[in-house]
Scaffold this motif. Sequence first.
Motif, mmCIF file in Angstrom:
data_model
loop_
_atom_site.group_PDB
_atom_site.id
_atom_site.type_symbol
_atom_site.label_atom_id
_atom_site.label_comp_id
_atom_site.label_asym_id
_atom_site.label_seq_id
_atom_site.Cartn_x
_atom_site.Cartn_y
_atom_site.Cartn_z
ATOM 1 N N PRO A 2 48.721 76.832 -1.372
ATOM 2 C CA PRO A 2 47.313 77.165 -1.639
ATOM 3 C C PRO A 2 47.102 78.617 -1.827
ATOM 4 C CG PRO A 2 47.535 75.256 -0.064
ATOM 5 C CD PRO A 2 48.877 75.918 -0.285
ATOM 6 N N ARG A 3 46.173 78.971 -2.350
ATOM 7 C CA ARG A 3 45.546 80.478 -2.448
ATOM 8 C C ARG A 3 44.799 80.818 -1.102
ATOM 9 N NH1 ARG A 3 46.133 84.475 -4.674
ATOM 10 N NH2 ARG A 3 44.040 85.279 -4.715
ATOM 11 N N ARG A 4 44.167 79.935 -0.658
ATOM 12 C CA ARG A 4 43.296 79.968 0.617
ATOM 13 C C ARG A 4 43.463 78.970 1.648
ATOM 14 N NH1 ARG A 4 37.906 79.585 -0.218
ATOM 15 N NH2 ARG A 4 38.337 77.567 -1.345
ATOM 16 N N TYR A 5 43.225 79.334 2.889
ATOM 17 C CA TYR A 5 43.526 78.633 4.071
ATOM 18 C C TYR A 5 42.259 78.991 5.154
ATOM 19 C CZ TYR A 5 48.393 77.039 3.256
ATOM 20 O OH TYR A 5 49.632 76.236 2.810
ATOM 21 N N VAL A 20 38.618 81.209 10.849
ATOM 22 C CA VAL A 20 38.812 82.323 9.864
ATOM 23 C C VAL A 20 39.339 81.889 8.414
ATOM 24 C CG1 VAL A 20 39.827 84.757 9.610
ATOM 25 C CG2 VAL A 20 39.060 84.042 11.782
ATOM 26 N N GLU A 21 38.709 82.564 7.588
ATOM 27 C CA GLU A 21 39.264 82.089 6.037
ATOM 28 C C GLU A 21 40.335 83.295 5.650
ATOM 29 O OE1 GLU A 21 37.873 81.722 1.519
ATOM 30 O OE2 GLU A 21 36.644 80.821 2.911
ATOM 31 N N VAL A 22 41.362 82.799 5.165
ATOM 32 C CA VAL A 22 42.263 83.799 4.685
ATOM 33 C C VAL A 22 42.570 83.591 3.260
ATOM 34 C CG1 VAL A 22 43.311 84.405 6.989
ATOM 35 C CG2 VAL A 22 44.400 82.547 5.926
ATOM 36 N N ARG A 71 44.482 74.955 7.625
ATOM 37 C CA ARG A 71 44.074 74.077 6.744
ATOM 38 C C ARG A 71 43.934 74.413 5.297
ATOM 39 N NH1 ARG A 71 39.696 71.875 11.269
ATOM 40 N NH2 ARG A 71 38.782 73.615 10.536
ATOM 41 N N PRO A 72 44.685 74.136 4.190
ATOM 42 C CA PRO A 72 44.312 74.424 3.107
ATOM 43 C C PRO A 72 43.113 74.358 2.561
ATOM 44 C CG PRO A 72 45.852 72.643 2.959
ATOM 45 C CD PRO A 72 45.545 72.769 4.453
ATOM 46 N N LEU A 73 42.440 75.157 1.763
ATOM 47 C CA LEU A 73 41.287 75.026 0.874
ATOM 48 C C LEU A 73 41.284 75.047 -0.265
ATOM 49 C CD1 LEU A 73 39.520 77.834 2.943
ATOM 50 C CD2 LEU A 73 39.271 75.280 3.269
ATOM 51 N N ALA A 74 40.400 74.118 -1.102
ATOM 52 C CA ALA A 74 40.734 74.065 -2.425
ATOM 53 C C ALA A 74 40.024 75.192 -3.208
ATOM 54 C CB ALA A 74 39.732 72.992 -3.019
ATOM 55 N N ASP A 75 40.673 75.662 -4.310
ATOM 56 C CA ASP A 75 40.326 76.805 -5.003
ATOM 57 C C ASP A 75 38.987 76.464 -6.068
ATOM 58 O OD1 ASP A 75 42.022 78.625 -3.904
ATOM 59 O OD2 ASP A 75 43.625 77.784 -5.353
#
Length: 75
Positions: A2-5, A20-22, A71-75
Motif C-alpha cells: 500500500p502507498r499509505r498506512y 498518524v497517517e504515513v 493498518r493499510p489505507l485505500a488509495d
Amino acid sequence: MPRRYELVFPDGPEGGQDIVEVTATGRTGPGGHPLYADATGIIEAEISDRAEVRILATGGGQQPPHGVMARPLAD
C-alpha cells in the motif's frame, strides 16, 4: 505494498491510542523494506510486507516506540 498506512501508537494521550497517517517515500529503510513518513517528516517508519513496523529516529534524543501497528489505507 500500500502507498499509505495508519500507524497506531498504543501510548497516546490520556491512555488512548494516537494515530498518524504515513505515505510511501520511495526510499527503503535499513531492513530493506519501504520507508513511510508523515506529512511533517517527524515520523518515519519502515513497514515490511507483513505489516511489521520499525519506527526510525529522525532527530537527536528520540526513543523509537515499540508496539506500533500498521493498518493499510485505500488509495
